[in-house]
Structures are given as C-alpha cells and as structure tokens.
Design a protein around this motif. Structure first.
Motif, PDB file in Angstrom:
ATOM      1  N   THR A   1       0.965  -1.266  -0.046  1.00 46.54           N
ATOM      2  CA  THR A   1      -0.025   0.064  -0.009  1.00 46.54           C
ATOM      3  C   THR A   1       0.868   1.340  -0.068  1.00 46.54           C
TER       4      THR A   1
ATOM      5  N   SER B   1      -9.058   2.455   3.449  1.00 44.15           N
ATOM      6  CA  SER B   1      -8.197   1.465   2.555  1.00 44.15           C
ATOM      7  C   SER B   1      -7.154   2.006   1.479  1.00 44.15           C
ATOM      8  N   SER B   2      -6.567   1.144   1.017  1.00 40.57           N
ATOM      9  CA  SER B   2      -5.865   1.574  -0.069  1.00 40.57           C
ATOM     10  C   SER B   2      -6.579   2.127  -1.033  1.00 40.57           C
ATOM     11  N   ASP B   3      -7.766   1.807  -1.811  1.00 40.91           N
ATOM     12  CA  ASP B   3      -8.491   2.221  -2.505  1.00 40.91           C
ATOM     13  C   ASP B   3      -8.952   3.730  -2.042  1.00 40.91           C
ATOM     14  N   ASP B   4      -9.411   3.841  -0.896  1.00 39.72           N
ATOM     15  CA  ASP B   4      -9.805   5.398  -0.323  1.00 39.72           C
ATOM     16  C   ASP B   4      -8.506   6.194  -0.387  1.00 39.72           C
TER      17      ASP B   4
ATOM     18  N   LYS C   1      -5.927   6.291  -2.643  1.00 43.83           N
ATOM     19  CA  LYS C   1      -5.682   6.599  -4.031  1.00 43.83           C
ATOM     20  C   LYS C   1      -6.817   7.669  -4.582  1.00 43.83           C
ATOM     21  N   GLN C   2      -8.272   7.544  -4.020  1.00 40.92           N
ATOM     22  CA  GLN C   2      -9.201   8.268  -4.522  1.00 40.92           C
ATOM     23  C   GLN C   2      -9.056   9.748  -3.801  1.00 40.92           C
TER      24      GLN C   2
ATOM     25  N   THR D   1     -16.228   5.068  -0.646  1.00 38.47           N
ATOM     26  CA  THR D   1     -15.435   6.039  -0.150  1.00 38.47           C
ATOM     27  C   THR D   1     -16.122   7.029   0.417  1.00 38.47           C
TER      28      THR D   1
END
Length: 303
Positions: A87, A120-123, A125-126, A245
């Motif tokens: 991450t 999270s990792s996706d959060d 990035k966004q 998110t």
C-alpha cells in the motif's frame, strides 16, 4: 478418547493449519515465533514510514524534531499495521501525517490517526485524485483550499442555500406539464425530470470545487397518489470518489451530506406535484485539515 475431546482436537488442528497459511509457520514454530515475527513485520512497516517521513520533511524544508509521546505512540501503533510493501499510497499518507506533526500537534492530531487507520488503499488513491482536483489552481490568492484561514464548516450552510435558491428558481421557470393516459396506464412529464435535473446541476456556477451531488431522484404525484419516478447515484461536480469511499468519509466526519427536497406544482393538463430530492456532499473543516495533514507535499507545510 471421548467424542467431545476428538472434536476439540480436530478443531484445534484446523485452526493451526488455517493460521499457518496466513503466517507461513508450522504449528510448532507458531507457538513460539508468531509474536516475534509479527512484531518484526510491524517494526519494518514503521521504519519504512519513518524513512518516508524524513524524505517529506527534507522536501518541504521541515527541521526534524521530537514529537510528543502522546502523538507518536498511537501513531506508530496504528501506522505499523499497514502493509507498506503493498500500500504505497497509504504509506505516503502516514508519512505525510508524521511530517505534518513535526510542525504542529494538538488535540485533533490524534483524531487524524484514528481516521487514517480506517481508510483502505483504494480510499487513499481516491483522496489523492480529490486533492489534485482541489489544487488545480496553483495561485494561493485564488485557491481557497490553499488558504489556511479557509473554514469549510462556516460556509457549508451558505453553499447549500445558494444551491437551493438556484435550483428552486430553475424548477419554477421550467414549463412542466403532466398528462395521464388511463387507457394505456401510462403518464408523461415534460420536460423529462432527470434530463432537466442534470442540465440544472451542470449550469449551476458552484462556488467550491469540493461540492458534489452523489444522489438525485424525482417522483410525480397527483390527487390519486404516486404515479412514478426515478433515481440515480451518479455523481456530479468534483466528486471523484466512489459511493463506498464517500460513505466512509461521511462516517468519519470528513465529508458532510445534506438532503435537499424541492416541490414543483403542475397544473397542465393534469394537476400534480413533482418532487425532487438531491443529496449534496462537501468537505468539512476536519476533512480539509485531514487532507492537508496527509498530503503535505501537495498543500505544503503549515505556517
């Protein structure tokens, strides 16, 4: 061996085998080394984040100094749980938060730790995409998000009222008509509400780049009751965040949601009422502070 003991032994064996897959140790090694291995992994994660924070401090010309234990202890406890090898973006958020703490810590700083550990990792990035969107205007005299005196909470009510005035005015000026075909059990509305709503939202000269709409819908009623409607969770405005998110950020108090309801009376050729519901989203003051602390390279250090 009694049946109950056989069941317990089988269950214990299954647990050991399952844990082995995740940890990579045999049952014998597990009993003595699992604590050491996990502590060592957390130590490596912490070292990577600390090293990254040093880079951020050097880039932003921040002299490194001791940080209060009240911050650094919960920080390391939370940050060391991240898988820093996988991450990268989250690693940078933790490193940025630490670099920001070198210049200033207060009661809110520990709250930022708790909020960051939830993402999270996706959060992560966004959020990076959102920050780039907010900071497209590089001139600090124009870009309010670069102004450290900007307080979103003090403007959010006015922003929503401004939107409400604009949309209500647009809806009042639209020549809506409502007709019913009893033979075919159908109805029609012109202009089509979804298309009208989208046009109105795109035409609104919004005052802030963080403002977005993540849900809209409409329903039509007449004297006999409900006839139909539609809804959509498509985003309008600056929102580059997924619904998941947004839900997380709302729960953390980083984004505020407000629901606006509008009623439009229709008299031709059939009397009815068209109801719009629109869910607005915008940063809170805590949300902006969080973004500044976790994106120090983009915003720059606090002065």
């Amino acid at each position: 061996m009694p049946l109950s003991e056989q069941i317990l032994a089988a269950a214990a064996s299954a647990v050991k085998n399952s844990v082995k897959k995740f940890v990579g140790l045999s049952a014998g090694e597990l009993s003595g080394l699992i604590g050491d291995q996990l502590r060592f992994q957390r130590w490596k994660n912490a070292v990577r984040i600390l090293d990254r924070a040093k880079v951020f401090c050097a880039k932003n010309k921040i002299p490194i100094k001791a940080i209060p234990l009240k911050f650094i202890v919960p920080f390391l406890d939370a940050a060391s749980l991240e898988d820093t090898q996988r991450t990268t973006k989250l690693t940078d958020l933790w490193a940025s938060l630490l670099a920001s703490a070198v210049t200033h810590t207060d009661a809110k700083s520990q709250l930022l730790i708790e909020k960051l550990r939830t993402l999270s990792s996706d959060d992560a990035k966004q959020l990076g995409k959102l920050v780039r969107h907010l900071l497209r205007e590089k001139n600090a005299n124009i870009n309010q998000f670069r102004d450290e005196g900007f307080d979103p909470d003090s403007w959010n009510i006015d922003l929503c009222e401004e939107f409400r005035f604009h949309f209500a005015q647009s809806a009042a000026q639209a020549p809506f008509s409502f007709s019913i075909n009893d033979k075919k059990s159908t109805y029609s509305i012109t202009p089509e509400p979804s298309a009208f709503l989208k046009r109105s939202l795109r035409r609104w000269p919004k005052a802030r780049e963080d403002f977005f709409i993540d849900h809209y819908g409409w329903n039509i009623f007449n004297e006999e009751g409900f006839y139909g409607g539609a809804s959509d969770n498509s985003s309008f405005g600056s929102n580059c965040l997924t619904s998941a998110t947004v839900d997380t950020l709302v729960a953390l108090g980083l984004i505020e949601r407000q629901v606006q309801v509008f009623r439009v009376a229709i008299s031709k050729p059939v009397k009815g009422e068209l109801r719009f519901d629109i869910r607005l989203g915008m940063l809170t003051t805590m949300g902006l502070e969080f973004l500044r602390a976790t994106h120090i390279n983009e915003f720059g250090p606090a002065k």
